[in-house]
Design a protein around this motif. Structure first.
Motif, PDB file in Angstrom:
ATOM      1  N   SER A   1      53.394  96.750  81.405  1.00  0.00           N
ATOM      2  CA  SER A   1      52.599  97.953  81.624  1.00  0.00           C
ATOM      3  C   SER A   1      53.467  99.204  81.531  1.00  0.00           C
ATOM      4  O   SER A   1      54.697  99.141  81.487  1.00  0.00           O
ATOM      5  CB  SER A   1      51.923  97.881  82.990  1.00  0.00           C
TER       6      SER A   1
ATOM      7  N   ARG B   1      50.363  93.437  83.443  1.00  0.00           N
ATOM      8  CA  ARG B   1      49.890  94.134  82.255  1.00  0.00           C
ATOM      9  C   ARG B   1      49.245  95.484  82.549  1.00  0.00           C
ATOM     10  O   ARG B   1      49.304  96.399  81.748  1.00  0.00           O
ATOM     11  CB  ARG B   1      48.831  93.282  81.536  1.00  0.00           C
ATOM     12  N   SER B   2      48.532  95.605  83.667  1.00  0.00           N
ATOM     13  CA  SER B   2      47.665  96.760  83.898  1.00  0.00           C
ATOM     14  C   SER B   2      48.462  98.005  84.274  1.00  0.00           C
ATOM     15  O   SER B   2      49.257  97.992  85.213  1.00  0.00           O
ATOM     16  CB  SER B   2      46.661  96.444  85.006  1.00  0.00           C
TER      17      SER B   2
ATOM     18  N   ALA C   1      44.396  92.812  80.698  1.00  0.00           N
ATOM     19  CA  ALA C   1      45.369  93.873  80.459  1.00  0.00           C
ATOM     20  C   ALA C   1      44.766  95.259  80.660  1.00  0.00           C
ATOM     21  O   ALA C   1      45.348  96.260  80.244  1.00  0.00           O
ATOM     22  CB  ALA C   1      45.923  93.757  79.038  1.00  0.00           C
TER      23      ALA C   1
ATOM     24  N   TYR D   1      41.476  92.796  75.171  1.00  0.00           N
ATOM     25  CA  TYR D   1      42.674  93.351  75.800  1.00  0.00           C
ATOM     26  C   TYR D   1      42.648  94.873  75.826  1.00  0.00           C
ATOM     27  O   TYR D   1      43.431  95.489  76.537  1.00  0.00           O
ATOM     28  CB  TYR D   1      43.929  92.872  75.063  1.00  0.00           C
TER      29      TYR D   1
END
Length: 413
Positions: free
Chosen positions: A61, A110-111, A159, A203
């Motif tokens: 991220s 991911r975020s 994500a 995604y």
């Protein structure tokens, strides 16, 4: 794990006029950062490294920066996604666990968090949406959105960077019951649901556009590009994207926020899926395909629009790609050029910043319709894993995240 701090040089004074970096990929998630007076040529060894923070947690991220505080997600222990706050001197202020990480493939966080009115909104790799106090790190509310709404996550985990729209946080769930759900950003209570069109979450993070003063959320599932009325969740239109996914590899892997400009929308993903340009009707209720291009199929590094041209990297296979420029109006290829490998791209002060994903080469590029004009480069040697985190720019500083390490460079003139 307590982070190890390395102060490389005295940090430049904080500019009170700097615009806070509140969400993924800058203004409107377009890859544009509102910076001026930046270097147009880098020194031979690249710009000055101001700060290195180790121990931010493993992740792909991007950091955001608000009120002199850096916020970044990562995995520090076992299988828990963690949101951390650091000062601009690199001091850890707090850590807050916010959900179960994805454990099946590419397991790093991911975020990218989204900031609004003193609160941070972030999604775990398994689809738990959380609201966290930006000053204290206290969890304010949390909903297991995918489980509660019968959602479906695509094969490599969630994500998404949650999207704040006025008093709401809009969040994709996918699946056969709903496409998106909007929650009250203060207490997490449901405001609206949008109907399902089928397909799992993609995604790509959703984005908000203002089309003739009408707020429309652009969202993608594995199957469709969708326009949603931001006021009530009504589906205005949808366009089937999966019809272009003609090979087995990457089916449903829609990866990048769309670009919007003057009533037109450009969307792209890798795996030989063509780049598609759409025109919106005046009222925003319908779209039509304007052109498609088979050269620019960006994997997951984003694309930018600058001076009437699109810039990004294409996909040749999962570990290879070239850099490309297209004309926005016609879809004609300006150039396709080798530079190390594919990767992510952002823009600020009429320059392009490339972050190549395999070996960590970072390049400053002057935009051109004739060729790839590199104005300096350097290599990221710290950190581990693929160089997948998108760069960010704030207050004359370039933020590069590689795995467990965050590096901050001075790019001011």
């Amino acid at each position: 794990m307590k982070p190890t701090l390395t102060l490389i040089a005295i940090f430049v004074a904080f500019n009170l006029c700097a615009q806070d970096l509140i969400e993924f990929r800058g203004i409107g998630r377009s890859g544009h950062y509102p910076e001026t007076s930046l270097l147009k040529q880098w020194p031979e060894n690249g710009p000055e490294l101001l700060l290195k923070i180790e121990g931010v947690g493993k992740g792909y991220s991007t950091p955001i920066v608000v009120n002199q505080t850096i916020y970044v997600t990562g995995i520090k222990t076992d299988t828990t996604d963690m949101l951390s706050a650091f000062s601009l001197k690199g001091e850890l202020l707090w850590d807050t666990p916010y959900g179960r990480s994805w454990t099946r493939s590419y397991t790093d966080s991911r975020s990218t968090p989204t900031y609004s009115d003193g609160k941070l909104y972030v999604s775990s790799g398994t689809g738990q949406l959380s609201c966290i106090d930006a000053q204290t790190g206290k969890l304010i509310w949390k909903v297991d959105a995918v489980e509660k709404y019968g959602g479906e996550i695509h094969r490599h985990g969630d994500a998404e960077a949650p999207l704040v729209v006025h008093n709401m946080v809009a969040y994709m769930v996918g699946g056969e019951k709903n496409t998106m759900v909007a929650f009250n950003k203060n207490n997490g209570e449901e405001i609206w649901q949008s109907k399902s069109l089928g397909g799992a979450k993609s995604y790509a993070s959703p984005s908000l556009i203002q089309h003739n003063n009408r707020p429309i959320i652009l969202a993608q599932t594995t199957d469709n590009l969708i326009g949603i009325d931001a006021k009530n969740g009504t589906t205005l239109w949808n366009y089937n994207l999966i019809q272009y996914h003609t090979s087995r590899q990457g089916v449903g892997g829609n990866t990048n926020p769309p670009l919007y400009h003057n009533g037109e929308i450009f969307v792209t993903s890798g795996y030989d899926h063509p780049g598609l340009m759409f025109s919106l009707s005046e009222d925003g209720n319908t779209i039509r395909l304007k052109w498609q291009n088979d050269t620019l199929d960006n994997h997951h590094g984003g694309v930018v629009l600058l001076n009437g041209n699109i810039y990004g990297a294409n996909w040749q296979h999962n570990s290879r790609g070239k850099w490309v420029s297209l004309n926005w109006e016609t879809g004609k290829v300006n150039w396709e050029s080798e530079y190390e490998n594919k990767g992510s791209i952002i823009t600020a002060d009429n320059m392009l910043y490339l972050y190549e994903e395999k070996r960590g080469n970072v390049a400053l590029v002057e935009p051109s319709t004739e060729e790839l004009k590199i104005k300096g480069s350097f290599v990221i040697n710290d950190g581990a894993g693929p160089h997948w985190a998108h760069p960010a720019i704030y207050d004359g500083k370039l933020f590069i995240r590689h795995g467990d390490v965050l590096l901050i460079y001075n790019i001011r003139e």
